[in-house]
Each structure stands twice: as C-alpha cells, then as structure tokens.
Design a protein around this motif. Structure first.
Motif, PDB file in Angstrom:
ATOM      1  N   GLY A  89      28.431  45.873  15.950  1.00  0.00           N
ATOM      2  CA  GLY A  89      28.525  46.544  14.731  1.00  0.00           C
ATOM      3  C   GLY A  89      28.234  45.371  13.624  1.00  0.00           C
ATOM      4  N   PHE A  90      27.438  45.423  12.230  1.00  0.00           N
ATOM      5  CA  PHE A  90      27.053  44.816  11.591  1.00  0.00           C
ATOM      6  C   PHE A  90      27.729  45.334  10.244  1.00  0.00           C
ATOM      7  N   VAL A  91      28.089  44.362   9.267  1.00  0.00           N
ATOM      8  CA  VAL A  91      28.693  44.199   8.075  1.00  0.00           C
ATOM      9  C   VAL A  91      27.510  43.416   7.017  1.00  0.00           C
ATOM     10  N   ILE A 160      31.829  49.258   6.763  1.00  0.00           N
ATOM     11  CA  ILE A 160      32.673  48.862   8.057  1.00  0.00           C
ATOM     12  C   ILE A 160      32.786  50.090   8.877  1.00  0.00           C
ATOM     13  N   ALA A 161      33.019  51.295   8.381  1.00  0.00           N
ATOM     14  CA  ALA A 161      33.240  52.571   9.410  1.00  0.00           C
ATOM     15  C   ALA A 161      31.918  52.780  10.045  1.00  0.00           C
ATOM     16  N   MET A 170      32.143  43.946  19.506  1.00  0.00           N
ATOM     17  CA  MET A 170      32.303  43.321  18.300  1.00  0.00           C
ATOM     18  C   MET A 170      31.650  43.697  17.079  1.00  0.00           C
ATOM     19  N   LEU A 171      32.295  42.869  16.068  1.00  0.00           N
ATOM     20  CA  LEU A 171      31.880  43.333  14.682  1.00  0.00           C
ATOM     21  C   LEU A 171      31.279  41.879  14.032  1.00  0.00           C
ATOM     22  N   LEU A 172      30.172  41.942  13.445  1.00  0.00           N
ATOM     23  CA  LEU A 172      29.673  40.633  12.808  1.00  0.00           C
ATOM     24  C   LEU A 172      29.486  41.084  11.219  1.00  0.00           C
ATOM     25  N   ALA A 173      30.039  40.046  10.473  1.00  0.00           N
ATOM     26  CA  ALA A 173      29.997  40.250   9.023  1.00  0.00           C
ATOM     27  C   ALA A 173      29.486  39.191   8.475  1.00  0.00           C
TER      28      ALA A 173
END
Length: 236
Positions: A89-91, A160-161, A170-173
C-alpha cells in the motif's frame, strides 16, 4: 525470514557510461515483518529511490530484492504491478486522489485493479470494504465527499484507507505529513502508529525527526548509501 531483504542494491541513472549517477550504491537492508521504520537523509541521498524499489515502482540496476522470500527485482512490468496491487500500500505527500471521484470511489480503485490479477471483487463487496476503511480512519459519513470538500488531513486519511483496503503486507509512506500542519500531521502519525500496532509493516520516508521518533528504527542515508541504523524508542 525477513519481509524485505535487499542485497547489494545499486541504481544508476544516466546514459553516459563515463558519468553515471548512483542514486543507490550497494545497499544491503533487512526489514522484519511488523516493523515501523523511518528512512531519513538529505535531498538526493537516495531515500525515495530506495522506497520506490522496495515498493516495486522501480527496478535496481544491480542487486537482489527479496519480498516475503520471493526474488522480485527482475520481474517484468506486469509482474511488478501484481506484486504492488496484492502486497503493498502506498501513501504520498500530496495524497494523489482523483479529484472527480468521491472518497469511497478513490478507496475502491485498488480493488477494481485487482480484478486484473486475481478474482474480481464485486461492486457491492468493494463498497462494503471502502465504507469499513473510512470508519477505520475516522471518516465515517464522508463517503460521497470529493477531495475538494475535504481538509488536507482528511484527504490523507482517505489516501491511507485506499492504501490499506486491499490488506497489503506493508504500507509505504513518502513524506506523509509533509503537506500538513503540525497538529494535523500528528494525527496522521497516530493513525500510522495504530496501523503498525495491528501488525502492518510501515516504512516512512521523512525529513522530520518528530515523525521518525514514532518509529522503532531509523535508517539514515547519504550519497546513495546507508550510513547508520538507529534504534529509537517508539512514541506511544
């Protein structure tokens, strides 16, 4: 087994063989599942390039990248797109929401694209999943608002949602608080910390030491190299 393992990752830009630009130079890195990690460094240090390679948005010139034990650095464009859609996931700093779509429609987008790689998700199921994600990020009843009707902090919560709706590993910000005032940015960091507490691996590129202080580890970069790994107490 590490969730992310980079071995001798090098990224070279430029066609001039005599004057190559090394965005990354022989980077080795491991990140474990469930970590919350900050990547810091001055402009041009390679931190965003590193995040792009971890996120399968770019490929290294040399080296190996293992994600969940699978070597992904040599996958083709379509294969990388599948990895991104299913596992990451990307932010982004400036939210990257579609202006003519509602909050709910923006969140549903990764689920629509998933039909290219896996079982198609029905419209009703997409709606249920998007509405639930809006609740989780504190935006209940904001379903039909467009980005222009939302504050910066609310837009980032929608982003983010959208990043989380497909249940990625994983979340990459990339500078997730960079376009926000301090108070709103603190609210976004509290949300990211809570997401990490739920078991998601979170990796954040930031210039802000206050953002990095929320992470359990800070990776510092300079001139395309990792120069230090700092363990720091996470703010609760």
């Amino acid at each position: 087994m590490a969730l992310i393992k980079l071995k001798n990752i090098t990224k070279v830009y430029g066609a001039e063989k005599d004057l190559p630009t090394y965005a990354l130079d022989s980077v080795d890195l491991e990140i474990q599942e469930g970590e919350m990690v900050a990547i810091m460094g001055p402009s041009g240090s390679g931190k965003s390039t590193l995040l792009n390679i971890i996120g399968c948005l770019d490929k290294p010139t040399e080296g190996e990248y293992f994600l969940n034990g699978d070597e992904v650095s040599q996958l083709n464009r379509n294969q990388l797109a599948k990895v991104r859609n299913m596992q990451i996931g990307f932010v982004f700093q400036h939210f990257a929401l579609l202006a003519d779509h509602t909050a709910q429609e923006n969140i549903e987008l990764p689920l629509i694209y998933r039909g290219q790689f896996s079982t198609k998700i029905s419209r009703d199921d997409r709606e249920v999943m998007a509405v639930e994600m809006l609740k989780q990020v504190g935006l209940k009843d904001h379903n039909y608002k467009r980005p222009s009707e939302l504050s910066g902090g609310e837009q980032q919560r929608v982003a983010i949602a959208r990043a989380l709706v497909g249940e990625p590993n994983m979340l990459l910000a990339d500078e997730p608080t960079g376009a926000l005032d301090q108070k709103t940015g603190e609210g976004i960091m509290e949300l990211l910390v809570n997401i990490n507490k739920q078991g998601k691996t979170v990796i954040i590129v930031t210039h802000d030491p206050k953002v990095a202080a929320h992470c359990s580890r800070t990776i510092r970069m300079e001139d395309g190299k990792i120069i230090s790994y700092d363990d720091n107490g996470k703010i609760e």
